[in-house]
Design an enzyme around this catalytic site. Structure first.
Site, PDB file in Angstrom:
ATOM      1  N   LYS A 124       9.547  32.529  -2.669  1.00 24.49           N
ATOM      2  CA  LYS A 124      10.854  33.127  -3.575  1.00 24.49           C
ATOM      3  C   LYS A 124      10.453  33.926  -4.446  1.00 24.49           C
ATOM      4  O   LYS A 124      10.472  33.301  -5.465  1.00 24.49           O
ATOM      5  CB  LYS A 124      11.884  31.954  -3.583  1.00 24.49           C
ATOM      6  CG  LYS A 124      13.224  32.510  -3.355  1.00 24.49           C
ATOM      7  CD  LYS A 124      13.960  33.352  -4.353  1.00 24.49           C
ATOM      8  CE  LYS A 124      14.186  33.330  -5.798  1.00 24.49           C
ATOM      9  NZ  LYS A 124      14.130  34.249  -6.654  1.00 24.49           N
TER      10      LYS A 124
ATOM     11  N   GLU B 110       4.912  25.374 -13.933  1.00 28.71           N
ATOM     12  CA  GLU B 110       3.922  26.310 -15.113  1.00 28.71           C
ATOM     13  C   GLU B 110       5.149  27.249 -15.695  1.00 28.71           C
ATOM     14  O   GLU B 110       5.780  28.019 -15.176  1.00 28.71           O
ATOM     15  CB  GLU B 110       3.059  27.242 -14.252  1.00 28.71           C
ATOM     16  CG  GLU B 110       1.919  27.739 -15.183  1.00 28.71           C
ATOM     17  CD  GLU B 110       2.173  28.875 -15.713  1.00 28.71           C
ATOM     18  OE1 GLU B 110       2.630  28.826 -17.154  1.00 28.71           O
ATOM     19  OE2 GLU B 110       1.899  30.109 -15.204  1.00 28.71           O
TER      20      GLU B 110
ATOM     21  N   CYS C 143       3.034  34.117 -19.969  1.00 26.50           N
ATOM     22  CA  CYS C 143       3.253  32.910 -20.652  1.00 26.50           C
ATOM     23  C   CYS C 143       2.233  32.426 -21.435  1.00 26.50           C
ATOM     24  O   CYS C 143       2.368  31.643 -22.344  1.00 26.50           O
ATOM     25  CB  CYS C 143       3.221  31.746 -19.290  1.00 26.50           C
ATOM     26  SG  CYS C 143       1.771  32.152 -18.137  1.00 26.50           S
TER      27      CYS C 143
ATOM     28  N   GLU D 188      10.214  31.174 -27.302  1.00 23.99           N
ATOM     29  CA  GLU D 188       9.441  32.357 -26.584  1.00 23.99           C
ATOM     30  C   GLU D 188      10.425  33.576 -26.420  1.00 23.99           C
ATOM     31  O   GLU D 188      11.434  33.653 -26.084  1.00 23.99           O
ATOM     32  CB  GLU D 188       9.216  31.638 -25.145  1.00 23.99           C
ATOM     33  CG  GLU D 188       8.261  32.750 -24.554  1.00 23.99           C
ATOM     34  CD  GLU D 188       8.055  32.149 -23.152  1.00 23.99           C
ATOM     35  OE1 GLU D 188       8.716  31.736 -22.295  1.00 23.99           O
ATOM     36  OE2 GLU D 188       6.490  32.225 -22.827  1.00 23.99           O
TER      37      GLU D 188
HETATM   38  O1  TXE Z   1      13.181  33.556 -15.463  1.00 21.42           O
HETATM   39  P1  TXE Z   1      13.580  32.404 -14.398  1.00 21.42           P
HETATM   40  P2  TXE Z   1      13.985  34.131 -16.413  1.00 21.42           P
HETATM   41  C1  TXE Z   1      10.218  32.567 -19.543  1.00 21.42           C
HETATM   42  C2  TXE Z   1      10.339  33.841 -20.582  1.00 21.42           C
HETATM   43  C3  TXE Z   1      11.829  34.532 -20.266  1.00 21.42           C
HETATM   44  C4  TXE Z   1      12.592  33.238 -19.745  1.00 21.42           C
HETATM   45  C5  TXE Z   1      13.482  33.380 -18.890  1.00 21.42           C
HETATM   46  O2  TXE Z   1      10.706  33.362 -21.821  1.00 21.42           O
HETATM   47  O3  TXE Z   1      12.336  35.040 -21.251  1.00 21.42           O
HETATM   48  O4  TXE Z   1      11.547  32.479 -19.353  1.00 21.42           O
HETATM   49  O5  TXE Z   1      13.296  33.941 -17.795  1.00 21.42           O
HETATM   50  C6  TXE Z   1      13.983  31.758  -9.700  1.00 21.42           C
HETATM   51  N1  TXE Z   1      16.633  27.519  -8.246  1.00 21.42           N
HETATM   52  N2  TXE Z   1       9.332  32.828 -18.547  1.00 21.42           N
HETATM   53  O6  TXE Z   1      15.328  33.149 -16.445  1.00 21.42           O
HETATM   54  O7  TXE Z   1      14.997  32.326 -13.908  1.00 21.42           O
HETATM   55  C7  TXE Z   1      14.253  33.249 -10.060  1.00 21.42           C
HETATM   56  O8  TXE Z   1      14.905  33.840  -9.081  1.00 21.42           O
HETATM   57  C8  TXE Z   1      15.503  28.034  -7.899  1.00 21.42           C
HETATM   58  C9  TXE Z   1       8.138  32.474 -18.416  1.00 21.42           C
HETATM   59  O9  TXE Z   1      14.451  35.622 -15.966  1.00 21.42           O
HETATM   60  O10 TXE Z   1      12.769  31.178 -14.648  1.00 21.42           O
HETATM   61  C10 TXE Z   1      12.788  33.607 -10.187  1.00 21.42           C
HETATM   62  O11 TXE Z   1      12.339  33.881  -8.755  1.00 21.42           O
HETATM   63  N3  TXE Z   1      14.920  29.143  -8.144  1.00 21.42           N
HETATM   64  C11 TXE Z   1       7.477  32.558 -17.300  1.00 21.42           C
HETATM   65  C12 TXE Z   1      12.175  32.189 -10.718  1.00 21.42           C
HETATM   66  O12 TXE Z   1      12.953  31.353 -10.632  1.00 21.42           O
HETATM   67  C13 TXE Z   1      15.594  29.801  -9.403  1.00 21.42           C
HETATM   68  C14 TXE Z   1       7.802  33.896 -16.151  1.00 21.42           C
HETATM   69  C15 TXE Z   1      11.494  32.458 -12.157  1.00 21.42           C
HETATM   70  O13 TXE Z   1      12.824  33.039 -13.073  1.00 21.42           O
HETATM   71  C16 TXE Z   1      16.747  29.396  -9.883  1.00 21.42           C
HETATM   72  C17 TXE Z   1       9.155  34.048 -16.446  1.00 21.42           C
HETATM   73  C18 TXE Z   1      16.969  28.015  -9.339  1.00 21.42           C
HETATM   74  N4  TXE Z   1      18.317  27.494 -10.002  1.00 21.42           N
HETATM   75  C19 TXE Z   1      10.195  33.685 -17.276  1.00 21.42           C
HETATM   76  N5  TXE Z   1      17.070  29.997 -11.046  1.00 21.42           N
HETATM   77  C20 TXE Z   1       6.101  32.298 -17.142  1.00 21.42           C
HETATM   78  N6  TXE Z   1       5.793  31.117 -17.198  1.00 21.42           N
HETATM   79  O14 TXE Z   1       5.126  32.958 -17.368  1.00 21.42           O
HETATM   80  C21 TXE Z   1      16.146  31.062 -11.301  1.00 21.42           C
HETATM   81  N7  TXE Z   1      15.367  30.837  -9.957  1.00 21.42           N
END
Ligand code: TXE
Length: 499
Positions: free
Chosen positions: A185, A260, A294, A393
């Site tokens: 996904k 992660e 990250c 972050e």
């Molecule tokens: O990412 P999300 P967001 C950090 C970074 C960023 C913040 C928010 O600080 O500003 O997180 O990011 C899926 N059940 N990182 O909220 O939501 C979503 O569809 C299952 C660090 O935009 O974490 C996507 O595929 N899945 C980071 C994935 O989760 C769900 C990279 C990641 O999106 C879900 C990204 C749920 N309930 C953001 N809700 C890194 N570690 O590098 C969302 N998703």
């Protein structure tokens, strides 16, 4: 600005899921896929409904149960995985183009980093598969005790938008190398390159059903996937808040989980460092991948004796960073992945000022490049580590610089964080370096070098940066379970009950 090549590759009008080797349903909730360089819609994403998620998990389950992949010989699986890597090489320009158009990551970064990394993920796990060994104990008299590794089953692989293909392909390669099936996904913001990659997997010989794809919003498609009873384990890369929701759902089903998450990683520059190299490393550490990584060194701790020299050079170079069209090979900083994210990054300028930080450069959305989601590379000088720009972050081209006086202070500040993903340290003083290795609490310490990955070694964080590790043996441990078998070397006498 140098010449930008005309679009050479087509972008599909509609992006759907991919189940049992075929694109799925034409209908459903629709989302716009946007090019962050100009805010234009470039495709439509058709969301996978919970029913489609169910079909994808069932397909992966059937593939696992009938053994069409896991029962193939190691040599056969290795050959297919190498073929995947070769096809990524063949289609590298197209994959880079799709990723660039969808995520805004500069082409130079994709061509040198993320797309070759995608191929490397598959080559690496193909090799690893041919090398790792099980265990055998022979201390129990009359027995050999074997410890075998078995695939766990169906993995849900949830990826982020900041390095969509590089990170999702790492999960896919790790999962299928050991015989699992999976359902991916990707982020609803960046589905394009991962969707194209699905076709390459099948073309390379991964049997249909072994790797399926669902697309859509996290709260709909993602939640249905994690909660599905046919899913055995979950690997997630993304934000900490989302991780909390996923943990609750996976916990309900007692599903092993690897997380992660983000970071606020310290990049510590001592006066004993080679300052020029440290500045090169600091710039790369915070500004590569548009600052959306990250492992960004987003908290730059600088020893006071070299603070002025550091700031003068860092700010001058930051001002010269080439911001622009991500397709342009000369571009160093592209647009941020989506408008709301750019606006969130921009909001931290006021947050910084409110905490008494000084904005040294940047600090604004780039008006000349509207309607693209650009943000000027920014550096702020915080008074101390309590400022919110030191604690939260930001995930954009936004560097926070903080002075320190002693090594004790530097290590205490590095550890005074909700996060603990990675860290960087720059010093030519060996004892200080050795202290850094032992005192910094983070999943990784890079010493006198910018970020580099060795896929053999574990990668992952502590605290709010998550738990679980990716990388050779760590991935094997996550995607397999141990099965112990005891074989008698001579037939043992069996006490005869009821004789
Ligand atoms: O990412 P999300 P967001 C950090 C970074 C960023 C913040 C928010 O600080 O500003 O997180 O990011 C899926 N059940 N990182 O909220 O939501 C979503 O569809 C299952 C660090 O935009 O974490 C996507 O595929 N899945 C980071 C994935 O989760 C769900 C990279 C990641 O999106 C879900 C990204 C749920 N309930 C953001 N809700 C890194 N570690 O590098 C969302 N998703």
């Amino acid at each position: 600005m140098s010449q930008v090549p005309a679009a050479q590759f087509s972008i599909p009008e509609r992006v759907t899921g991919f189940v049992e080797g075929r694109c799925t349903g034409a209908g459903g909730y629709e989302l716009e896929v946007i090019h962050p360089g100009d805010g234009r819609r470039i495709a439509t994403l058709v969301e996978s409904s919970p029913a489609e998620v169910d079909a994808a998990v069932r397909s992966a389950r059937a593939a696992f149960e009938d053994g069409r992949w896991r029962r193939q010989t190691v040599e056969a699986r290795q050959a297919v995985m190498r073929q995947v890597a070769d096809l990524v090489d063949v289609h590298r320009e197209e994959l880079a183009y799709l990723e660039c158009m969808n995520s805004g990551i500069p082409m130079r970064h994709l061509q040198r980093g993320q797309i070759p990394r995608t191929a490397h993920n598959f080559r690496f796990f193909a090799e690893f598969l041919g090398q790792h060994a099980g265990k055998m104990y022979d201390q129990t008299e009359g027995y050999l005790t074997l410890v075998l590794r078995e695939p766990v089953g169906v993995a849900a692989l949830i990826g982020p938008w900041n390095a969509p293909l590089a990170l999702t392909s790492m999960k896919i390669a790790g999962a299928i190398a050991f015989g699992n099936s999976c359902v991916c996904k990707p982020s609803e913001v960046t589905p394009l390159a991962v969707a194209r990659f699905m076709e390459l997997l099948v073309e390379a010989g991964v049997p249909p059903g072994v790797v399926n794809l669902v697309n859509g919003r996290g709260g709909v498609t993602g939640e249905a996937l994690v909660a599905h009873p046919g899913v055995d384990l979950v690997s997630f890369t993304g934000g900490t808040q989302t991780a909390r929701r996923i943990s609750a759902s996976a916990g309900e089903g007692l599903k092993p989980l690897s997380l992660e998450l983000g970071g606020k990683s310290a990049n510590i520059i001592f006066e004993s460092a080679d300052l020029e190299r440290a500045i090169d490393g600091a710039l790369l550490g915070i500004f590569s991948n548009n600052g959306q990584q990250c492992l960004a060194g987003s908290r730059i701790l600088v020893q006071r004796a070299v603070l002025d020299r550091f700031i003068e050079s860092f700010v001058a170079r930051t001002r010269r960073l080439r911001l622009g069209d991500p397709l342009d090979p000369a571009t160093e900083i592209g647009p941020l992945a989506f408008r709301a994210h750019r606006d969130r990054v921009a909001s931290y300028v006021e947050v910084a000022r409110a905490d008494g930080a000084q904005v040294l450069c940047g600090g604004q959305a780039e008006a000349a490049l509207e309607p693209g989601f650009f943000f000027q590379p920014t550096a702020v000088l915080a008074q101390d580590n309590r400022a919110r720009v030191c604690r939260e972050e930001i995930f954009g081209p936004f560097a926070t610089i903080v002075p320190f006086d002693t090594a004790d202070q530097a290590f205490a500040m590095a550890n005074d964080s909700e996060f603990g993903l990675v860290s960087y340290v720059w010093t030519d003083h060996h004892p200080t370096l050795m202290r850094a290795l032992s005192d910094i609490r983070a999943g990784m310490v890079w010493a006198n070098t910018p970020m580099t990955r060795d896929l053999r070694a574990p990668f992952g964080g502590i605290k709010s940066s998550g738990y679980g590790r990716e990388g050779g043996e760590s991935s094997m441990k996550f995607y397999t379970y141990e099965k112990t078998a005891m074989l008698p070397t001579v037939l043992p006498a069996i006490p005869r009950l009821g004789a």
